[in-house]
Design an enzyme around this catalytic site. Structure first.
Site, PDB file in Angstrom:
ATOM      1  N   ASP A  22      -7.845   7.171   0.298  1.00  0.00           N
ATOM      2  CA  ASP A  22      -7.567   6.289   1.431  1.00  0.00           C
ATOM      3  C   ASP A  22      -8.660   5.234   1.591  1.00  0.00           C
ATOM      4  O   ASP A  22      -9.811   5.466   1.212  1.00  0.00           O
ATOM      5  CB  ASP A  22      -7.463   7.137   2.715  1.00  0.00           C
ATOM      6  CG  ASP A  22      -6.836   6.360   3.855  1.00  0.00           C
ATOM      7  OD1 ASP A  22      -6.206   5.298   3.607  1.00  0.00           O
ATOM      8  OD2 ASP A  22      -6.978   6.802   5.009  1.00  0.00           O
ATOM      9  N   HIS A  39      -6.387  -1.885  -3.867  1.00  0.00           N
ATOM     10  CA  HIS A  39      -5.685  -0.911  -4.721  1.00  0.00           C
ATOM     11  C   HIS A  39      -6.159  -1.059  -6.172  1.00  0.00           C
ATOM     12  O   HIS A  39      -6.365  -0.067  -6.869  1.00  0.00           O
ATOM     13  CB  HIS A  39      -4.170  -1.122  -4.652  1.00  0.00           C
ATOM     14  CG  HIS A  39      -3.602  -0.926  -3.270  1.00  0.00           C
ATOM     15  ND1 HIS A  39      -3.921   0.156  -2.489  1.00  0.00           N
ATOM     16  CD2 HIS A  39      -2.740  -1.676  -2.529  1.00  0.00           C
ATOM     17  CE1 HIS A  39      -3.285   0.070  -1.332  1.00  0.00           C
ATOM     18  NE2 HIS A  39      -2.564  -1.040  -1.327  1.00  0.00           N
ATOM     19  N   LEU A 133      -7.941  18.611 -18.575  1.00  0.00           N
ATOM     20  CA  LEU A 133      -7.520  18.434 -17.183  1.00  0.00           C
ATOM     21  C   LEU A 133      -6.035  18.089 -17.066  1.00  0.00           C
ATOM     22  O   LEU A 133      -5.523  17.250 -17.816  1.00  0.00           O
ATOM     23  CB  LEU A 133      -8.345  17.281 -16.566  1.00  0.00           C
ATOM     24  CG  LEU A 133      -7.973  16.873 -15.148  1.00  0.00           C
ATOM     25  CD1 LEU A 133      -8.472  17.893 -14.142  1.00  0.00           C
ATOM     26  CD2 LEU A 133      -8.536  15.499 -14.813  1.00  0.00           C
TER      27      LEU A 133
HETATM   28  C1  FPP Z   1      -4.426   4.193   0.536  1.00  0.00           C
HETATM   29  O1  FPP Z   1      -5.203   3.113   0.984  1.00  0.00           O
HETATM   30  C2  FPP Z   1      -4.058   4.079  -0.869  1.00  0.00           C
HETATM   31  C3  FPP Z   1      -2.771   3.971  -1.366  1.00  0.00           C
HETATM   32  C4  FPP Z   1      -1.595   3.983  -0.488  1.00  0.00           C
HETATM   33  C5  FPP Z   1      -2.480   3.807  -2.795  1.00  0.00           C
HETATM   34  C6  FPP Z   1      -3.359   4.497  -3.772  1.00  0.00           C
HETATM   35  C7  FPP Z   1      -3.144   3.904  -5.107  1.00  0.00           C
HETATM   36  C8  FPP Z   1      -4.108   3.619  -6.019  1.00  0.00           C
HETATM   37  C9  FPP Z   1      -5.533   3.960  -5.826  1.00  0.00           C
HETATM   38  C10 FPP Z   1      -3.807   2.901  -7.277  1.00  0.00           C
HETATM   39  C11 FPP Z   1      -2.960   3.535  -8.314  1.00  0.00           C
HETATM   40  C12 FPP Z   1      -3.213   4.936  -8.618  1.00  0.00           C
HETATM   41  C13 FPP Z   1      -3.170   5.521  -9.847  1.00  0.00           C
HETATM   42  C14 FPP Z   1      -3.116   6.995  -9.894  1.00  0.00           C
HETATM   43  C15 FPP Z   1      -3.194   4.807 -11.128  1.00  0.00           C
HETATM   44  P1  FPP Z   1      -4.676   2.247   2.199  1.00  0.00           P
HETATM   45  O2  FPP Z   1      -3.919   1.081   1.638  1.00  0.00           O
HETATM   46  O3  FPP Z   1      -3.890   3.103   3.132  1.00  0.00           O
HETATM   47  O4  FPP Z   1      -6.008   1.761   2.873  1.00  0.00           O
HETATM   48  P2  FPP Z   1      -6.239   1.398   4.428  1.00  0.00           P
HETATM   49  O5  FPP Z   1      -5.970   2.661   5.199  1.00  0.00           O
HETATM   50  O6  FPP Z   1      -7.669   0.989   4.457  1.00  0.00           O
HETATM   51  O7  FPP Z   1      -5.288   0.294   4.748  1.00  0.00           O
END
Ligand code: FPP
Length: 248
Positions: A22, A39, A133
């Site tokens: 997050d 992201h 893993l």
């Molecule tokens: C949450 O941050 C994150 C996500 C919803 C997406 C996670 C995806 C990735 C890290 C990239 C792809 C992953 C892989 C496995 C290749 P948020 O957007 O909710 O952050 P915020 O709460 O600060 O808005």
């Protein structure tokens, strides 16, 4: 300060670590960048953590990459995340191969766009014989989806007389979950300072140790994972028993 890598007990590594990644959006805002760049930087954290988990002998690592609720984000962000998944899976396959990583997915994968499913399945297939893993991507996943899905399959099998109602217990129910072949995570990590589970693994975290860190996901690296494991190793896991019962 000595690296946490050197401080953790190599004989007490959790078999399964789950992570709620997050804070990508906040990281982007902090750096004056569009959300999608958060992201993108998050993928570097994924790489570092996957490497680190493999290095110390974690067997299963589940990453909450896209939740059922994430479909409600603005269309552009959902599309950007799907594009990033396609790109990241493709770009990382060879380094996953080199690190002996296997890949699997949990969730309503059928709901993902065809392009994501294609890349994902090709990557899963390619890494199938690896023995290191097991990286589990939670895609279009939520804990409630998992439980309802398990109940549906359980009811089907009961109606088809494959199982008797009397046979249903925790152990059997577990077999109907998306994580059927994986032990429950001993450790669940959430980044970005939020202390919530957000519909991630619900059934499976009944006795998990929860670790919350203020670090935003794009700043999280393998030594942060080792720090979480160090913290985990210094806890007493009682599973409902008393401290005295554990030491006697
Ligand atoms: C949450 O941050 C994150 C996500 C919803 C997406 C996670 C995806 C990735 C890290 C990239 C792809 C992953 C892989 C496995 C290749 P948020 O957007 O909710 O952050 P915020 O709460 O600060 O808005």
């Amino acid at each position: 300060m000595e690296l946490f890598r050197n401080r953790i007990n190599k004989n007490n590594i959790p078999e399964h670590v789950a992570i709620i990644m997050d804070g990508n959006g906040r990281w982007a805002a902090k750096h004056g960048k569009p959300r999608v760049m958060g992201h993108e930087h998050g993928v570097e954290s994924v790489r570092s953590v996957v490497e680190g988990a493999g290095e110390i002998g974690v067997k299963h690592l589940t990453l909450y990459a896209f939740s059922t609720e994430n479909w409600d984000r603005p269309k552009e962000e959902v599309e950007a995340l799907m594009g990033l998944l396609v790109y990241a899976i493709e770009a990382e396959t060879e380094s996953l191969m080199k690190n002996n990583v296997r890949l699997s997915a949990i969730g309503d994968v059928e709901a993902m766009p065809e392009k994501v499913r294609e890349k994902l399945n090709a990557c899963i297939e390619h890494l199938n014989d690896n023995t290191g893993l097991n990286l589990i991507l939670a895609l279009s996943y939520s804990g409630q989806w998992d439980i309802v899905n398990a109940v549906k399959k359980l009811v089907d099998d009961t109606v088809a007389k494959k199982i008797e109602v009397e046979e249903i217990n925790n152990k059997l129910f577990n077999k109907y979950l998306a994580t059927a072949n994986v032990p429950d995570p001993e450790l669940l990590i959430r980044t970005s300072g939020e202390s919530r589970i957000s519909n991630f693994l619900l059934w499976q975290i009944a006795y998990s140790e929860l670790y919350f860190t203020g670090k935003l996901w794009p700043d999280f690296r393998k030594d942060d994972l080792f720090e979480a494991i160090f913290d985990y190793q210094n806890r007493e896991r009682r599973f409902g028993k008393t401290s005295e019962q554990l030491t006697s």
